[in-house]
Design a protein around this motif. Structure first.
Motif, PDB file in Angstrom:
ATOM      1  N   LEU A 281       0.822  -1.207   0.000  1.00 36.43           N
ATOM      2  CA  LEU A 281       0.000   0.000   0.000  1.00 36.43           C
ATOM      3  C   LEU A 281       0.857   1.258   0.000  1.00 36.43           C
ATOM      4  CD1 LEU A 281      -2.819  -0.800   2.610  1.00 36.43           C
ATOM      5  CD2 LEU A 281      -3.015  -0.777   0.121  1.00 36.43           C
ATOM      6  N   SER A 282       0.359   2.262  -0.730  1.00 37.21           N
ATOM      7  CA  SER A 282       0.963   3.590  -0.647  1.00 37.21           C
ATOM      8  C   SER A 282       0.038   4.565   0.069  1.00 37.21           C
ATOM      9  CB  SER A 282       1.291   4.124  -2.041  1.00 37.21           C
ATOM     10  OG  SER A 282       0.115   4.211  -2.834  1.00 37.21           O
ATOM     11  N   ALA A 301       4.161   0.050  11.108  1.00 34.66           N
ATOM     12  CA  ALA A 301       5.614   0.212  10.999  1.00 34.66           C
ATOM     13  C   ALA A 301       6.307  -1.085  10.591  1.00 34.66           C
ATOM     14  CB  ALA A 301       6.180   0.709  12.328  1.00 34.66           C
ATOM     15  N   GLN A 302       5.728  -2.210  11.002  1.00 35.37           N
ATOM     16  CA  GLN A 302       6.340  -3.510  10.692  1.00 35.37           C
ATOM     17  C   GLN A 302       6.050  -3.972   9.270  1.00 35.37           C
ATOM     18  OE1 GLN A 302       5.003  -6.332  13.655  1.00 35.37           O
ATOM     19  NE2 GLN A 302       5.655  -5.033  15.361  1.00 35.37           N
ATOM     20  N   GLY A 303       4.798  -3.802   8.810  1.00 31.43           N
ATOM     21  CA  GLY A 303       4.425  -4.408   7.540  1.00 31.43           C
ATOM     22  C   GLY A 303       3.940  -3.484   6.453  1.00 31.43           C
ATOM     23  N   LEU A 304       3.703  -2.204   6.781  1.00 33.67           N
ATOM     24  CA  LEU A 304       3.187  -1.250   5.787  1.00 33.67           C
ATOM     25  C   LEU A 304       4.085  -0.015   5.738  1.00 33.67           C
ATOM     26  CD1 LEU A 304      -0.620  -1.483   6.674  1.00 33.67           C
ATOM     27  CD2 LEU A 304       0.536  -2.564   4.746  1.00 33.67           C
ATOM     28  N   ASP A 305       5.374  -0.231   5.833  1.00 33.01           N
ATOM     29  CA  ASP A 305       6.307   0.877   5.936  1.00 33.01           C
ATOM     30  C   ASP A 305       6.547   1.588   4.600  1.00 33.01           C
ATOM     31  OD1 ASP A 305       7.548  -1.328   4.921  1.00 33.01           O
ATOM     32  OD2 ASP A 305       9.427  -1.060   6.008  1.00 33.01           O
ATOM     33  N   GLY A 306       5.911   1.124   3.533  1.00 35.09           N
ATOM     34  CA  GLY A 306       6.024   1.796   2.243  1.00 35.09           C
ATOM     35  C   GLY A 306       4.962   2.847   2.014  1.00 35.09           C
ATOM     36  N   LEU A 307       4.120   3.105   3.021  1.00 35.47           N
ATOM     37  CA  LEU A 307       3.045   4.081   2.881  1.00 35.47           C
ATOM     38  C   LEU A 307       3.586   5.476   2.585  1.00 35.47           C
ATOM     39  CD1 LEU A 307       0.611   3.102   5.786  1.00 35.47           C
ATOM     40  CD2 LEU A 307       0.132   2.958   3.342  1.00 35.47           C
ATOM     41  N   LYS A 308       2.907   6.163   1.664  1.00 34.37           N
ATOM     42  CA  LYS A 308       3.198   7.565   1.381  1.00 34.37           C
ATOM     43  C   LYS A 308       2.167   8.478   2.043  1.00 34.37           C
ATOM     44  CE  LYS A 308       6.729   6.983  -1.449  1.00 34.37           C
ATOM     45  NZ  LYS A 308       6.957   5.572  -1.123  1.00 34.37           N
ATOM     46  N   SER A 309       0.970   7.948   2.278  1.00 32.78           N
ATOM     47  CA  SER A 309      -0.107   8.733   2.885  1.00 32.78           C
ATOM     48  C   SER A 309      -0.811   7.880   3.939  1.00 32.78           C
ATOM     49  CB  SER A 309      -1.108   9.187   1.819  1.00 32.78           C
ATOM     50  OG  SER A 309      -2.213   9.844   2.410  1.00 32.78           O
ATOM     51  N   LEU A 310      -0.988   8.455   5.143  1.00 32.34           N
ATOM     52  CA  LEU A 310      -1.624   7.735   6.244  1.00 32.34           C
ATOM     53  C   LEU A 310      -2.571   8.685   6.963  1.00 32.34           C
ATOM     54  CD1 LEU A 310      -1.918   5.261   8.095  1.00 32.34           C
ATOM     55  CD2 LEU A 310       0.078   6.083   9.374  1.00 32.34           C
ATOM     56  N   SER A 311      -3.840   8.272   7.071  1.00 40.41           N
ATOM     57  CA  SER A 311      -4.850   9.093   7.749  1.00 40.41           C
ATOM     58  C   SER A 311      -5.372   8.353   8.970  1.00 40.41           C
ATOM     59  CB  SER A 311      -6.008   9.413   6.798  1.00 40.41           C
ATOM     60  OG  SER A 311      -5.568  10.249   5.740  1.00 40.41           O
TER      61      SER A 311
END
Length: 447
Positions: A281-282, A301-311
């Motif tokens: 996911l980004s 932080a462990q498994g979705l550390d490629g996120l560019k946008s987080l709400s």
């Protein structure tokens, strides 16, 4: 020797006119014959969408649009037959009828009487009289359709989705927002679970199911099995979705954006499922999921550390959760933590220390932050948008801790909720708040 603009070749005039807005393009065409000919060059109007009020007959309207190569049309008000548009625009590529409340199945049926191979995008949002009957026409005659907007068409049922799944195999984007009658059965049709009746829309890349209240985790199972190329999925306000359903989505390797806003049954366990899968996911939105807390940030932080946008607006997160997350999320560009009332200056300091690529942050309603935390946030080198509002400060704090922004050159936008109950925007420069010559203070940021 001076060269007058009248000496320019038509091709050069067309290049210049291409930079004008739509109204000025039209005005340029009225100056003289040479400018009219240049302004009617198709390159000048490439990508332009004509916005029309269809109130009375105008024989020159559609020939004029076609001469300029315009193939995208939005109907702002429809008082004539829709067939008038279809017959006049033989090579129409995009038709936007959103908000045409008087459009009926009968009117659409008279317009779509033969195949229209050029049409790629159709917007019927808020055309509330449209039913499955119209979807049958669309599926029969618009087989090249790639984008279909049906948001707010509340009379659509699972039968309509079966018709879409039967006739629109090229569909890439489908918006079904607030289609309240849809259930897991209809999503199964789209995902090809009923191959004996319909192949399904297996090429879908974007699917919006916002506020489809009858959907359950079974829909997510269908999506994960049949719509394997999906890149964007909006499930916001789908109250029937639970943590178990997210387990089905956790292995959709093509998915890039997932919206779970206000899905009340999503908790830390669901976020764990997403993080432990093979998602890349980004973008992730879990705002107003009140069962999401600090443990979710650890999973992210462990498994979705490629996120560019987080709400995470209004989630039960604290500085401790921020501390767990930021050390692994160095690529994050947008962070929305508005109304997270447990966030303090400590959390902002952690964000400023570790999220150096951040370009936007929402702190609306974060009532425990002070000038000290904001001083750190505004030092982020890439920050362009800072969203503030609903601060709770005493009069003495307003006087002693006023934010002094007058010295700052305009490099990023501060958005605030003003006393007029409208968004205010101020341009300021990242840096330390100081007490030099100033024109804007904290009072303007407080309701």
């Amino acid at each position: 020797m001076e060269t007058h603009i009248s000496c320019l070749f038509p091709e050069l005039l067309a290049m210049i006119f291409g930079y004008l807005d739509v109204r000025d393009k039209g005005r340029a065409a009225q100056v003289c014959t040479a400018w009219r000919d240049a302004a009617y060059h198709k390159s000048v109007w490439r990508g332009v969408e004509a916005k029309l009020h269809l109130r009375r007959a105008n024989p020159s309207l559609f020939p004029s649009l076609q001469a300029r190569g315009i193939r995208r049309v939005q109907i702002l008000s429809l008082r004539r037959s829709l067939s008038y548009v279809i017959q006049g625009m033989a090579n129409i590529e995009s038709l936007n009828l959103s908000g045409c409340y008087n459009l009926t199945d009968n009117g659409l049926g008279h317009a779509f009487v033969q195949e229209i191979g050029s049409l790629r995008a159709l917007n019927l949002s808020l055309c509330k009289q449209i039913t499955d009957s119209s979807l049958g026409r669309i599926a029969q005659y618009l087989k090249g359709l790639e984008v279909l907007e049906l948001g707010g068409c509340s009379n659509i049922t699972n039968t309509g989705l079966l018709l879409i799944a039967w006739g629109l195999q090229r569909l890439k984007s489908l918006n079904l927002r607030s289609c309240r009658h849809l259930s897991d059965v209809g999503i199964g049709h789209l995902a090809g679970m009923t191959r004996s009746a319909a192949e399904g829309c297996l090429g879908l890349e974007q699917l919006t199911l916002q506020d489809c209240q009858k959907l359950t985790d079974l829909s997510l199972k269908h999506i994960s099995r049949g719509l394997t190329g999906l890149r964007l999925l909006n499930l916001s306000f789908c109250g029937g979705i639970s943590d178990a359903g997210l387990l089905h989505l956790s292995h959709m390797g093509s998915l890039r954006s997932l919206n779970l806003r206000s899905c009340d049954n999503i908790s830390d366990t669901g976020i764990m499922h997403l993080a432990m899968g093979s998602l890349r996911l980004s973008g992730l939105d879990v705002s107003f999921c009140d069962k999401v807390g600090d443990q979710s940030l650890a999973y992210i932080a462990q498994g979705l550390d490629g996120l560019k946008s987080l709400s995470l607006c209004s989630c039960h997160i604290s500085d401790d959760g921020i501390n767990r997350m930021v050390r692994q999320m160095h690529g994050l560009r947008t962070l929305n933590i508005g109304q997270c009332v447990r966030i303090t200056d400590k959390g902002l300091e952690l964000i400023a220390e570790h999220l150096s690529q951040l370009t936007g942050i929402d702190l609306y309603g974060c009532t425990r932050i002070t000038k000290r935390g904001l001083e750190r946030i505004t030092q982020l080198p890439c920050l362009k948008v800072l969203n503030l509002g609903l601060w709770q400060m005493t009069d003495s704090e307003k006087e002693t801790k006023g934010l002094k922004m007058g010295d700052f050159s305009p490099l990023f936008t501060v958005r605030t909720w003003g006393n007029s109950r409208r968004w205010q925007e101020e341009l300021v420069r990242p840096g330390v708040f100081n007490s030099g010559s100033s024109t804007l203070s904290i009072q303007q940021f407080v309701t």
